[in-house]
Design a protein around this motif. Structure first.
Motif, PDB file in Angstrom:
ATOM      1  N   LEU A 192       0.832  -1.210   0.000  1.00 48.82           N
ATOM      2  CA  LEU A 192       0.000   0.000   0.000  1.00 48.82           C
ATOM      3  C   LEU A 192       0.864   1.258   0.000  1.00 48.82           C
ATOM      4  O   LEU A 192       0.566   2.229  -0.701  1.00 48.82           O
ATOM      5  N   ARG A 193       1.931   1.243   0.807  1.00 50.86           N
ATOM      6  CA  ARG A 193       2.830   2.410   0.838  1.00 50.86           C
ATOM      7  C   ARG A 193       3.433   2.665  -0.534  1.00 50.86           C
ATOM      8  O   ARG A 193       3.509   3.805  -0.980  1.00 50.86           O
ATOM      9  N   VAL A 235       1.201   6.894  -6.576  1.00 51.15           N
ATOM     10  CA  VAL A 235       0.066   7.746  -6.937  1.00 51.15           C
ATOM     11  C   VAL A 235       0.340   9.198  -6.559  1.00 51.15           C
ATOM     12  O   VAL A 235       0.058  10.123  -7.349  1.00 51.15           O
ATOM     13  N   VAL A 236       0.918   9.427  -5.382  1.00 46.90           N
ATOM     14  CA  VAL A 236       1.221  10.810  -4.960  1.00 46.90           C
ATOM     15  C   VAL A 236       2.262  11.419  -5.885  1.00 46.90           C
ATOM     16  O   VAL A 236       2.123  12.567  -6.330  1.00 46.90           O
ATOM     17  N   ARG A 237       3.344  10.675  -6.202  1.00 42.16           N
ATOM     18  CA  ARG A 237       4.373  11.197  -7.104  1.00 42.16           C
ATOM     19  C   ARG A 237       3.780  11.528  -8.473  1.00 42.16           C
ATOM     20  O   ARG A 237       4.086  12.574  -9.055  1.00 42.16           O
ATOM     21  N   GLN A 238       2.945  10.617  -8.988  1.00 41.54           N
ATOM     22  CA  GLN A 238       2.322  10.835 -10.295  1.00 41.54           C
ATOM     23  C   GLN A 238       1.415  12.059 -10.258  1.00 41.54           C
ATOM     24  O   GLN A 238       1.435  12.876 -11.186  1.00 41.54           O
ATOM     25  N   SER A 239       0.632  12.203  -9.184  1.00 41.01           N
ATOM     26  CA  SER A 239      -0.279  13.353  -9.061  1.00 41.01           C
ATOM     27  C   SER A 239       0.498  14.658  -8.971  1.00 41.01           C
ATOM     28  O   SER A 239       0.149  15.657  -9.618  1.00 41.01           O
ATOM     29  N   VAL A 240       1.564  14.663  -8.159  1.00 43.98           N
ATOM     30  CA  VAL A 240       2.393  15.882  -8.021  1.00 43.98           C
ATOM     31  C   VAL A 240       3.054  16.186  -9.348  1.00 43.98           C
ATOM     32  O   VAL A 240       3.092  17.346  -9.792  1.00 43.98           O
ATOM     33  N   SER A 241       3.587  15.177 -10.009  1.00 39.73           N
ATOM     34  CA  SER A 241       4.247  15.388 -11.298  1.00 39.73           C
ATOM     35  C   SER A 241       3.282  15.956 -12.332  1.00 39.73           C
ATOM     36  O   SER A 241       3.619  16.916 -13.047  1.00 39.73           O
ATOM     37  N   ASP A 242       2.047  15.402 -12.371  1.00 41.13           N
ATOM     38  CA  ASP A 242       1.043  15.909 -13.313  1.00 41.13           C
ATOM     39  C   ASP A 242       0.654  17.341 -12.968  1.00 41.13           C
ATOM     40  O   ASP A 242       0.506  18.200 -13.864  1.00 41.13           O
TER      41      ASP A 242
END
Length: 105
Positions: free
Chosen positions: A80-81, A87-94
């Motif tokens: 999960l981590r 998901v957080v990295r992808q969201s921040v990158s986007d």
């Protein structure tokens, strides 16, 4: 010693309630009061054993399921981590890419 009054037998004297005929075919005796037939006793024992098994089985299954859920949950934490981090990295990158694209224009 005087024998004026007839003597009373004790209160709990066994009495003969069945006439025995010589050379008669033996029959299963009637079930005395307070005693069960072997089938009824077997049914009662099976019923009691099944009740005990049900209680024991329910408790043991609950414990086993709880242990498995805890084990599975603990093994899921690292995955999960990793997934949350991705998901957080992808969201921040986007979001950063979108912000930079709007500033350049």
């Amino acid at each position: 010693m005087t024998f004026d009054a007839p003597r009373q037998p004790p209160r709990f004297v066994p009495t003969l309630t069945e006439v025995v005929q010589p050379n008669s075919v033996p029959v299963a005796p009637a079930t005395p009061l307070g005693f069960m037939s072997s089938e009824a006793l077997e049914d009662q024992i099976i019923h009691r054993v099944m009740q005990r098994i049900d209680l024991s089985l329910e408790r043991r299954l609950r414990e086993a399921v709880a242990a498995m859920v805890l084990q599975q949950t603990q093994s899921l934490v690292p995955r999960l981590r990793e997934e949350i981090e991705f998901v957080v990295r992808q969201s921040v990158s986007d979001a950063v890419a979108d912000e930079l694209a709007t500033r350049v224009l």
